[in-house]
Design a protein around this motif. Structure first.
Motif, short mmCIF file in Angstrom:
data_model
loop_
_atom_site.label_atom_id
_atom_site.label_comp_id
_atom_site.label_asym_id
_atom_site.label_seq_id
_atom_site.Cartn_x
_atom_site.Cartn_y
_atom_site.Cartn_z
N SER A 19 -3.20 6.71 0.55
CA SER A 19 -2.95 6.12 -0.77
C SER A 19 -4.23 6.08 -1.60
CB SER A 19 -2.39 4.70 -0.61
OG SER A 19 -1.10 4.75 -0.07
N SER A 20 -5.35 5.66 -1.02
CA SER A 20 -6.56 5.51 -1.84
C SER A 20 -7.04 6.87 -2.36
CB SER A 20 -7.65 4.76 -1.10
OG SER A 20 -7.99 5.40 0.09
N ASN A 21 -6.83 7.96 -1.58
CA ASN A 21 -7.22 9.28 -2.10
C ASN A 21 -6.46 9.60 -3.38
OD1 ASN A 21 -9.03 9.76 -0.06
ND2 ASN A 21 -7.59 10.96 1.19
N THR A 22 -5.17 9.29 -3.39
CA THR A 22 -4.34 9.57 -4.57
C THR A 22 -4.76 8.70 -5.75
OG1 THR A 22 -2.49 10.17 -3.15
CG2 THR A 22 -1.95 9.60 -5.43
N ILE A 23 -4.97 7.41 -5.49
CA ILE A 23 -5.28 6.49 -6.60
C ILE A 23 -6.70 6.73 -7.12
CG2 ILE A 23 -5.21 4.09 -7.40
CD1 ILE A 23 -2.50 5.26 -6.30
N ASP A 24 -7.64 7.09 -6.23
CA ASP A 24 -9.00 7.45 -6.68
C ASP A 24 -8.91 8.48 -7.80
OD1 ASP A 24 -10.15 5.82 -4.79
OD2 ASP A 24 -10.93 7.44 -3.52
N GLU A 25 -8.05 9.48 -7.57
CA GLU A 25 -7.94 10.57 -8.54
C GLU A 25 -7.33 10.07 -9.87
OE1 GLU A 25 -5.91 14.71 -7.90
OE2 GLU A 25 -7.12 14.11 -6.15
N ILE A 26 -6.31 9.25 -9.76
CA ILE A 26 -5.63 8.76 -10.97
C ILE A 26 -6.59 7.93 -11.83
CG2 ILE A 26 -3.81 7.20 -11.82
CD1 ILE A 26 -2.19 8.04 -9.30
N GLY A 84 0.81 -1.22 0.00
CA GLY A 84 0.00 0.00 0.00
C GLY A 84 0.84 1.26 0.00
N ARG A 85 2.12 1.14 -0.33
CA ARG A 85 3.03 2.29 -0.26
C ARG A 85 2.79 3.19 -1.47
NH1 ARG A 85 9.58 1.63 -0.06
NH2 ARG A 85 10.09 3.86 -0.13
N ARG A 86 2.38 4.42 -1.18
CA ARG A 86 1.93 5.31 -2.25
C ARG A 86 3.02 5.60 -3.28
NH1 ARG A 86 -0.58 11.14 -0.85
NH2 ARG A 86 1.54 11.50 -0.12
#
Ligand code: BES
Ligand code: ZN
Length: 650
Positions: A636-643, A599-601
């Motif tokens: 991490s999920s906030n960043t990947i949600d956006e991507i 889960g490492r961003r």
């Protein structure tokens, strides 16, 4: 002979500009950094106040000095419930104290004044995105203690509650990540790096688990599941940290050790054997280690960062346990924060480079001390590559590539990228190259001693730099290769990399590039001369593979070197990234396993970004993410949600 030079005009111009700019930045929730003001003396008088746009608190009026937590950790409801008691200092005219909160349920507030405790009136402001709600508590005259009874929400953004299937031990696990402004989601606090407090805590946890914090820690299980903590050194709120799990302790030497789940602890203690030597090297350069012990906590792989410099107890991802100690620069980085960041702290997140740029620079110095100059050069070149790639992500001239950031009105997390780390470090390396290592080391030692246990902003740093390193220097540059001019304005408030920047070089990487050239000229992978390569040689190799490398060629590389199944997470993620870009979909099964486990961003972000570049990649990524997302920390999920354009409720 060195020609006589004078300090160029840009330096003087920069000075004036910096002076003017330091006073123009105001926001509604102003949080003056009293500590920096007091410590900086004459310099500070020229500055008005430091403004933290990410805190509602007004520490000038009423400030927290000590926090005492008493919390029940309940895995069933995924909540922390109990009290936070504060010793405060209020100005005579202050009639309230303001805390930051987000997603907290406040049940009551008691204020003590002149020895008498009373229920106090309090109010919560309207919710603001990422900032949460201001908690205003009415203060009677001479109030000195505030007790807040509260509970966290299961959605608390700082906390991750792991199920048994996400841990090595098969027992549940709780971890926190408070930086930058997530402490307020588990403790009401004056959530600005400009305020420091000491703390103590009592945690009540399930009897088969052990609790640790960024404080003096137990080394044994408590039979009743009740743990007491003391943090006698004053810290900012972003360094509040907690973890609860099936933990064991192993000592490394008398002041360093490691906590991890039982099946991991042995490998961790072996991997981090050089920590005592790192501490000695850092103390020799920058003065005594101020925090007593230095321990590491190795977390389950969902931890969203490589490392987090929680004082006395660095939190670390297990993905740095490579079995060959090749990724310990990350430990040196977190240890270096014991000086740059934890001892001397950025006043606001706009000054983030003071924490991370300084730490990146120091990491390089420690690595050179321990493993030699070639090793440090390889790290520096990789870092510069990261920086140049990050510039590409921004429009030319974007203020996000300035050292001094302008994050007001935004989630600070959005603006915290490699610029602070690598441009910050490049700035300091440039200064070192100009004035010489000896003088620069003396300057930094003085800096850490002058600002110790204080917070300061970029403008204060620049004033201090001018007065203590640059002032009176007719011949700034001691090196014939470096110019005398130092364009501070460009370094601090300009985009990109200033023309006078020091450039790292690595002869080791020249060797790597020669092998890539051979490959391009038709050599087989088996013919290449790679016998003595280390992790960093391989990272450079993977990064520098020509863009035209075909999927078949990637397959041949993997047959020779087994990147797909490498036990080294850095090599694996670099390999996956290049493979995705080349359309080498053979890696997908191994990549899927990696994305589900880690889960490492820092790894997830480039991998999902590369996948999202093609429609097929994006649809595959969304499928894997649907499965993986629940196991990621919110950071991490906030960043990947956006991507991936992931909508809430998908
Ligand atoms: N303090 C940071 C992690 C961080 C930064 C958390 C910003 C929240 C907001 C930590 O010291 C760090 O830089 N970690 C890096 C280590 C690397 C640069 C060696 C990481 O996690 O990758
Ligand atoms: Zn850091």
């Amino acid at each position: 002979m060195k020609k006589a030079k004078s300090v160029g005009l840009p330096l003087i111009a920069a000075t004036l500009a910096l002076g003017a700019m330091s006073s123009c930045n105001r926001s509604e929730h102003t949080a003056p950094s009293e500590q920096a003001d007091r410590s900086a003396g004459g310099i500070a008088e020229k500055r008005a106040t430091v403004v933290d746009p990410h805190s509602f608190s007004r520490p000038r009026e009423a400030v927290v000095r000590h926090l005492d937590l008493d919390l029940v950790v309940d895995f069933e409801s995924q909540t922390l419930t109990g009290t936070a008691t504060y010793e405060i200092e209020a100005a005579p005219e202050a009639d309230e104290i303001v805390f930051d909160t987000r997603d907290l349920e406040i049940s009551s507030v008691i204020v003590t004044a002149a020895g008498e405790a009373r229920q106090a009136a309090f109010s919560l402001s309207e919710e603001q995105p990422f900032l949460g709600r201001a908690l205003r508590v009415e203060l009677p005259p001479a109030a000195n203690t505030v007790r807040i009874a509260y509970a966290t929400s299961p959605q608390a953004a700082a906390l991750q509650w792991l199920g048994p299937e996400q841990t090595a031990s098969g027992k549940p696990f709780l971890l926190s990540q408070s930086q930058a402004i997530l402490a307020r989601t588990w403790v009401p606090c004056q959530d600005t790096p400009g305020v420091r407090m000491t703390y103590s805590a009592t945690l009540r946890v399930p009897k088969d688990l052990m609790a640790v914090m960024s404080a003096e820690n137990p080394t044994e299980r408590a039979v009743d599941g009740v743990y007491h903590f003391e943090m006698p050194q004053a810290i900012p709120s972003y360094l509040l940290a907690v973890a609860v799990g099936d933990l064991e302790f192993r000592s490394i030497d008398e002041r360093a050790g490691v906590y991890a789940e039982p099946s991991v602890v042995e490998a961790a203690a072996w991997e981090f054997a050089d920590v005592p030597a790192m501490m000695t090297a850092a103390e020799k350069l920058y003065g005594p280690y101020a925090w007593g012990r230095y321990d590491l906590l190795v977390l389950p792989p969902s931890f969203p960062f490589g490392g987090m410099e929680n004082p006395r107890l660095t939190f670390a991802t297990p993905t740095i346990i490579s079995g060959d100690r090749s990724l310990v620069a990350l430990v040196a980085h977190e240890l270096a924060h014991s000086w740059s960041g934890n001892l001397v702290t950025n006043a606001t997140w706009d000054d983030f480079w003071l924490n991370e740029g300084m730490t990146t620079y120091i990491t390089g110095r420690l690595m050179e001390e321990l493993y030699g100059v070639e090793y440090a050069q390889m790290l520096a070149v990789l870092g510069r590559q990261d920086l140049l790639a990050t510039f590409e992500e921004f429009d030319p001239g974007s203020p996000d590539s300035h050292l001094k950031l302008a994050l007001a009105g935004r989630d600070p997390d959005d603006g915290m990228n490699d610029i602070a780390y690598e441009k910050g470090s490049a700035f300091l390396s440039t200064l070192e190259a100009k004035v010489g290592r000896k003088r620069f080391d003396e300057f930094l030692r003085g800096y850490f001693s002058h600002f110790s246990f204080k917070s300061l902003d970029t403008e204060t740093f620049v004033s201090y730099l001018r007065e203590n390193l640059l002032a009176g220097e007719a011949n700034l540059s001691q090196s014939p290769e470096m110019s005398d001019e130092l364009d501070l304005e460009a370094w601090i408030y300009g985009p990109g990399l200033p023309a006078d920047a020091w450039t790292p070089e690595s002869a080791e990487f020249d060797r790597v590039e020669a092998q890539i050239a051979a490959l391009e000229q038709g050599a087989e992978p088996a013919d290449l001369d790679t016998g003595d390569w280390t992790t960093h040689h391989w990272l450079h190799f993977l990064r520098k593979l020509p863009e035209e490398t075909t999927s078949a060629e990637f397959a041949a590389l993997d047959i020779q070197w087994h990147f797909n199944t490498s036990g080294n997470s850095e090599i694996q993620s670099a390999w996956f990234e290049r493979s995705i870009e080349a359309g080498h979909t053979d890696v997908y099964p191994a990549l899927r396993e990696f994305l589900l486990r880690v889960g490492r961003r820092k790894f997830l972000k480039p991998l999902y970004t590369a996948l999202a570049a093609t429609p097929q990649g994006l649809s595959w990524a969304r499928e894997v993410y649907g499965e993986a997302r629940g196991g990621y920390h919110s950071v991490s999920s906030n960043t990947i949600d956006e991507i991936l354009g992931w909508e809430a409720g998908e």
